[in-house]
Design a protein around this motif. Structure first.
Motif, PDB file in Angstrom:
ATOM      1  N   LEU A 127       0.851  -1.189   0.000  1.00 18.41           N
ATOM      2  CA  LEU A 127       0.000   0.000   0.000  1.00 18.41           C
ATOM      3  C   LEU A 127       0.885   1.235   0.000  1.00 18.41           C
ATOM      4  CD1 LEU A 127      -3.068   1.016   0.612  1.00 18.41           C
ATOM      5  CD2 LEU A 127      -2.044   1.593   2.820  1.00 18.41           C
ATOM      6  N   LEU A 128       0.497   2.244  -0.765  1.00 21.43           N
ATOM      7  CA  LEU A 128       1.209   3.514  -0.748  1.00 21.43           C
ATOM      8  C   LEU A 128       0.238   4.645  -0.986  1.00 21.43           C
ATOM      9  CD1 LEU A 128       1.345   3.706  -4.060  1.00 21.43           C
ATOM     10  CD2 LEU A 128       3.386   2.372  -3.672  1.00 21.43           C
ATOM     11  N   TYR A 129       0.606   5.814  -0.520  1.00 22.89           N
ATOM     12  CA  TYR A 129      -0.256   6.977  -0.658  1.00 22.89           C
ATOM     13  C   TYR A 129       0.579   8.238  -0.569  1.00 22.89           C
ATOM     14  CZ  TYR A 129       0.166   6.327   4.362  1.00 22.89           C
ATOM     15  OH  TYR A 129       0.664   6.102   5.620  1.00 22.89           O
ATOM     16  N   ALA A 130       0.066   9.299  -1.134  1.00 24.76           N
ATOM     17  CA  ALA A 130       0.665  10.626  -1.031  1.00 24.76           C
ATOM     18  C   ALA A 130      -0.470  11.633  -1.186  1.00 24.76           C
ATOM     19  CB  ALA A 130       1.722  10.840  -2.105  1.00 24.76           C
ATOM     20  N   LEU A 131      -0.474  12.625  -0.317  1.00 23.47           N
ATOM     21  CA  LEU A 131      -1.522  13.646  -0.325  1.00 23.47           C
ATOM     22  C   LEU A 131      -0.922  15.026  -0.511  1.00 23.47           C
ATOM     23  CD1 LEU A 131      -2.793  11.229   1.371  1.00 23.47           C
ATOM     24  CD2 LEU A 131      -4.261  12.967   2.325  1.00 23.47           C
ATOM     25  N   CYS A 132      -1.679  15.910  -1.130  1.00 26.61           N
ATOM     26  CA  CYS A 132      -1.296  17.308  -1.220  1.00 26.61           C
ATOM     27  C   CYS A 132      -1.375  17.903   0.191  1.00 26.61           C
ATOM     28  CB  CYS A 132      -2.235  18.050  -2.171  1.00 26.61           C
ATOM     29  SG  CYS A 132      -2.193  17.430  -3.865  1.00 26.61           S
ATOM     30  N   PRO A 133      -0.367  18.665   0.623  1.00 25.40           N
ATOM     31  CA  PRO A 133      -0.312  19.160   1.996  1.00 25.40           C
ATOM     32  C   PRO A 133      -1.575  19.855   2.517  1.00 25.40           C
ATOM     33  CG  PRO A 133       1.804  19.480   0.972  1.00 25.40           C
ATOM     34  CD  PRO A 133       0.873  18.984  -0.108  1.00 25.40           C
ATOM     35  N   PRO A 134      -2.336  20.599   1.716  1.00 25.16           N
ATOM     36  CA  PRO A 134      -3.537  21.224   2.288  1.00 25.16           C
ATOM     37  C   PRO A 134      -4.556  20.207   2.834  1.00 25.16           C
ATOM     38  CG  PRO A 134      -3.008  22.245   0.188  1.00 25.16           C
ATOM     39  CD  PRO A 134      -2.106  21.047   0.328  1.00 25.16           C
ATOM     40  N   PHE A 135      -4.400  18.935   2.463  1.00 27.26           N
ATOM     41  CA  PHE A 135      -5.345  17.908   2.893  1.00 27.26           C
ATOM     42  C   PHE A 135      -4.783  16.999   3.990  1.00 27.26           C
ATOM     43  CE2 PHE A 135      -6.497  19.129  -1.421  1.00 27.26           C
ATOM     44  CZ  PHE A 135      -7.796  19.558  -1.199  1.00 27.26           C
ATOM     45  N   TRP A 136      -3.644  17.362   4.541  1.00 28.47           N
ATOM     46  CA  TRP A 136      -3.063  16.592   5.637  1.00 28.47           C
ATOM     47  C   TRP A 136      -3.845  16.853   6.929  1.00 28.47           C
ATOM     48  CZ3 TRP A 136       2.946  17.563   5.241  1.00 28.47           C
ATOM     49  CH2 TRP A 136       3.424  17.005   4.054  1.00 28.47           C
ATOM     50  N   GLY A 137      -3.903  15.850   7.769  1.00 29.29           N
ATOM     51  CA  GLY A 137      -4.428  16.024   9.117  1.00 29.29           C
ATOM     52  C   GLY A 137      -5.936  16.052   9.246  1.00 29.29           C
ATOM     53  N   VAL A 138      -6.668  15.691   8.192  1.00 30.08           N
ATOM     54  CA  VAL A 138      -8.136  15.698   8.282  1.00 30.08           C
ATOM     55  C   VAL A 138      -8.732  14.304   8.067  1.00 30.08           C
ATOM     56  CG1 VAL A 138      -8.413  18.136   7.698  1.00 30.08           C
ATOM     57  CG2 VAL A 138      -8.381  16.448   5.867  1.00 30.08           C
ATOM     58  N   GLY A 139      -7.884  13.280   8.075  1.00 30.67           N
ATOM     59  CA  GLY A 139      -8.361  11.911   7.978  1.00 30.67           C
ATOM     60  C   GLY A 139      -8.497  11.354   6.573  1.00 30.67           C
ATOM     61  N   TYR A 140      -8.142  12.126   5.555  1.00 28.82           N
ATOM     62  CA  TYR A 140      -8.266  11.624   4.187  1.00 28.82           C
ATOM     63  C   TYR A 140      -7.322  10.458   3.917  1.00 28.82           C
ATOM     64  CZ  TYR A 140     -11.192  15.556   2.613  1.00 28.82           C
ATOM     65  OH  TYR A 140     -12.209  16.454   2.432  1.00 28.82           O
ATOM     66  N   ALA A 141      -6.100  10.502   4.436  1.00 32.73           N
ATOM     67  CA  ALA A 141      -5.147   9.412   4.177  1.00 32.73           C
ATOM     68  C   ALA A 141      -5.680   8.099   4.722  1.00 32.73           C
ATOM     69  CB  ALA A 141      -3.783   9.735   4.782  1.00 32.73           C
ATOM     70  N   VAL A 142      -6.252   8.111   5.926  1.00 35.28           N
ATOM     71  CA  VAL A 142      -6.838   6.897   6.505  1.00 35.28           C
ATOM     72  C   VAL A 142      -8.021   6.438   5.671  1.00 35.28           C
ATOM     73  CG1 VAL A 142      -8.012   5.928   8.519  1.00 35.28           C
ATOM     74  CG2 VAL A 142      -6.025   7.422   8.831  1.00 35.28           C
ATOM     75  N   GLU A 143      -8.873   7.365   5.276  1.00 34.65           N
ATOM     76  CA  GLU A 143     -10.048   7.021   4.461  1.00 34.65           C
ATOM     77  C   GLU A 143      -9.628   6.371   3.146  1.00 34.65           C
ATOM     78  OE1 GLU A 143     -13.925   9.437   2.709  1.00 34.65           O
ATOM     79  OE2 GLU A 143     -12.904  10.182   4.504  1.00 34.65           O
ATOM     80  N   MET A 144      -8.585   6.912   2.524  1.00 40.85           N
ATOM     81  CA  MET A 144      -8.089   6.362   1.272  1.00 40.85           C
ATOM     82  C   MET A 144      -7.478   4.979   1.495  1.00 40.85           C
ATOM     83  SD  MET A 144      -6.440  10.011  -0.004  1.00 40.85           S
ATOM     84  CE  MET A 144      -5.205   9.317  -1.063  1.00 40.85           C
ATOM     85  N   ALA A 145      -6.650   4.849   2.528  1.00 39.02           N
ATOM     86  CA  ALA A 145      -5.966   3.578   2.791  1.00 39.02           C
ATOM     87  C   ALA A 145      -6.962   2.468   3.110  1.00 39.02           C
ATOM     88  CB  ALA A 145      -4.962   3.746   3.934  1.00 39.02           C
TER      89      ALA A 145
END
Length: 180
Positions: free
Chosen positions: A99-117
């Protein structure tokens, strides 16, 4: 935002829309790959040519393996959030699906990475009844990403060397199946 016909591998989560990676995502991918802050944990920003090569490689994997990466957009206004998916990997001699992921910084810290993973994890386990586990690697200093993995159900397994650098190997097993 993409205007191509929907793909059967596209899906939505509570707050996001996922589109199976394709060439018309190249502009958004270049923005992400060119962002020094977003790409620092992954080895640094990629110039346009390397971004195109990465996209071509990802598309080949979709064709050959039937899985890969998705581009994620906010459900309401369609802002590009980042990418998440899986790739074939060899970690200390063992074949893995990582599994891998990368987010644009304005979307860090709001739970999107967990939701995507979680969405990609579940898609993989639903798609492949024989898949026993997924792996993920993270550099020891990347505590933020370690928390994303833990919140996504991954557990620390061991320290590994990956691409010649120290990493932590995390794994999530299919419920009721044990680890690979």
């Amino acid at each position: 935002m993409s205007r191509a016909e929907p793909n059967p591998d596209d899906f939505t989560t509570a707050r996001l829309r996922a589109e199976r990676l394709r060439w018309d995502h190249f502009g958004d991918l270049r923005v992400l790959h060119g962002n020094e802050e977003a790409m620092a944990p992954l080895g640094g920003a990629l110039p346009g040519e390397r971004s195109a090569q990465a996209l071509e490689s990802d598309l080949t994997q979709w064709h050959d393996a039937g899985f890969g990466r998705w581009m994620f957009y906010t459900g309401g206004d369609g802002q590009f959030v980042g990418r998440c998916g899986v790739q074939l990997a060899t970690i200390e001699g063992a074949a893995e699906i990582e599994l891998l992921y990368a987010l644009c910084p304005p979307f860090w810290g709001v739970g999107y990475a967990v939701e995507m993973a979680v969405a990609v994890r579940d898609w993989m386990f639903e798609r492949d009844p024989f898949l026993r586990s997924l792996a993920a690697t993270v550099k020891p200093a990347n505590v933020r990403s370690q928390r994303v993995l833990e919140k996504s159900g991954f557990q620390f397994e061991r320290k590994v060397s990956y691409f010649g650098e120290p990493h932590l190997l995390y794994r999530v097993a299919r419920a009721g199946r044990g680890q690979a």
